[in-house]
Every structure is written in structure tokens, then in C-alpha cells.
Design an enzyme around this catalytic site. Structure first.
Site, PDB file in Angstrom:
ATOM      1  N   HIS A   1       0.842  -1.191   0.000  1.00  0.00           N
ATOM      2  CA  HIS A   1       0.000   0.000   0.000  1.00  0.00           C
ATOM      3  C   HIS A   1       0.880   1.245   0.000  1.00  0.00           C
ATOM      4  O   HIS A   1       1.940   1.266   0.635  1.00  0.00           O
ATOM      5  CB  HIS A   1      -0.912   0.014   1.236  1.00  0.00           C
TER       6      HIS A   1
ATOM      7  N   SER B   1       8.787 -19.512  13.667  1.00  0.00           N
ATOM      8  CA  SER B   1       7.431 -19.050  13.963  1.00  0.00           C
ATOM      9  C   SER B   1       7.310 -17.525  13.915  1.00  0.00           C
ATOM     10  O   SER B   1       8.256 -16.794  14.209  1.00  0.00           O
ATOM     11  CB  SER B   1       6.989 -19.550  15.339  1.00  0.00           C
TER      12      SER B   1
ATOM     13  N   THR C   1      12.166  -7.480   5.243  1.00  0.00           N
ATOM     14  CA  THR C   1      11.855  -6.363   4.354  1.00  0.00           C
ATOM     15  C   THR C   1      12.852  -6.217   3.217  1.00  0.00           C
ATOM     16  O   THR C   1      12.609  -5.446   2.284  1.00  0.00           O
ATOM     17  CB  THR C   1      11.827  -5.044   5.142  1.00  0.00           C
ATOM     18  N   LYS C   2      13.998  -6.931   3.309  1.00  0.00           N
ATOM     19  CA  LYS C   2      15.030  -6.843   2.272  1.00  0.00           C
ATOM     20  C   LYS C   2      15.558  -8.246   1.972  1.00  0.00           C
ATOM     21  O   LYS C   2      15.398  -9.165   2.770  1.00  0.00           O
ATOM     22  CB  LYS C   2      16.180  -5.934   2.727  1.00  0.00           C
TER      23      LYS C   2
END
Length: 206
Positions: free
Chosen positions: A114, A150, A173-174
Site C-alpha cells: 500500500h 514461527s 523487508t530486504k
């Protein structure tokens, strides 16, 4: 001119609530619910549901359940895939999973992205006066022989290299380079996995 599904898969801004996508999502959501409501000893029933939900499979796979999948057909699974409780895959873009990959409980693979600015993210009015949320997507790749512990979340645009271990609770995230242990929020490389980490299974188990 691209249709809405083509825009979604190519990473362009698209109408996430478009009527053309609704039947495909509804089908996957129903199959997910049916699988989630099944039991481990209902092997034949579960096999049929997985074959319908994940047509791009290359060998055996096991989902503990419950599961939630957005489309299913945008996911490719290698052999010997395992997912523990509460596996979630938002495959609005392609998700490629290699051979011998394990994902721990509450694992999430989310390709939807988003916009950062609320001016671009908030509900938008269609020509007919109805509302929708604009978004775009980025693919996810998890290469062979990886273990995601987990509560790991992998966001769109990430490749996790072969032989990686991602620590519990991480948000990836990378890209993560091959044969490394990485963990944290955001996820970062902690160490390389080497022969020093080997376990003598015969000694440990027998």
C-alpha cells in the site's frame, strides 16, 4: 491495454476490489476454509483441496492448518514443503517457494503493498460512485532449503537465498543472502551458516 489482473501481477497500481478478481478470491477463500476445517487424518480430502488450491506444486507438501490463501494459483511450491499452524499467503503477486522449505506457525507471505502517503492510500471513488483501495504488488521468492521460524512475516519484493534460517518473530523487508541466519525487525543477517553449525544426527538421535 492491461486488464486489472495483469496490472496486479505486473506490479502496477490496480483496483484491489475490482469485480473481475472477486470470484478468484472467493474460490481460494472457500478452499482455505474447507481445508482449515478438515482434520489431519482426512488425508484424501486434504489432498484434493490442496491440489485445487495450489495447482503449481512440484511434489509433496503439507499444511498443518488453518490456512488462508488469497488466490493460490500465483504460488509455486517445490517438493517437501511444510507449513505449520496459521499459514497465510497473500499471493496478489507471484510467490516462488523452492524445495525443502519449512515455515513455522503464523508464517505470513504478503505481496500486497500500500502507498506510504495517505493521499494515495485512502479509499478512492470509482466512476460508478463505489469505493476501492488502490494498491500494487511485489513478488516473493524463497529458495531451496530454507526454514522460516514461527511468526515470520515476509513482505513483497523480497528474495530469501538458499539455505537460510529466519529467526522467530522477524519481519523480512530486504533480500537475505544464501546460507545465513537472519533475524529481527527489520530482519538483518546475524551470521553465516557454516560447518561449525553441523550436528551429528547419529550421535544425537541414537
Amino acid at each position: 491495454m492491461m486488464n486489472n489482473e495483469e496490472k496486479m501481477l505486473s506490479g502496477k497500481m490496480y483496483d484491489a476490489g475490482h469485480h473481475s478478481l472477486a470470484p478468484m478470491r472467493a474460490r481460494a477463500h472457500k478452499l482455505s476454509k474447507l481445508y482449515s476445517d478438515s482434520f489431519e487424518d482426512e488425508v484424501e480430502k486434504r489432498t484434493v483441496l490442496i491440489e485445487k488450491l495450489f495447482p503449481n506444486r512440484n511434489g509433496s507438501s503439507f499444511f498443518q492448518g488453518p490456512i488462508f490463501v488469497e488466490y493460490g494459483f500465483n504460488i509455486s511450491l517445490g517438493k517437501n514443503f511444510y507449513a505449520n499452524y496459521n499459514f497465510c499467503a497473500l499471493d496478489n503477486a507471484e510467490i516462488k517457494i523452492g524445495n525443502d522449505v519449512m515455515i513455522g506457525m503464523n508464517g505470513t507471505l504478503a505481496t500486497s503493498v500500500h502507498p506510504l502517503r495517505w493521499q494515495d492510500r485512502n479509499m478512492t471513488v470509482r466512476d460508478d460512485g463505489t469505493l476501492y483501495a488502490p494498491e500494487y504488488t511485489r513478488p516473493i521468492t524463497i529458495e531451496d532449503n530454507c526454514w522460516l521460524a514461527s511468526n515470520v512475516t515476509v513482505i513483497g519484493g523480497v528474495t530469501i537465498g538458499e539455505g537460510c534460517v529466519i529467526g522467530a518473530g522477524s519481519v523480512v523487508t530486504k533480500d537475505i543472502p544464501a546460507n545465513t541466519f537472519a533475524a529481527g525487525v527489520p530482519c538483518k543477517v546475524i551470521k553465516e551458516i557454516t560447518e561449525d553449525d553441523a550436528i551429528n544426527l547419529k550421535k544425537e538421535l541414537w
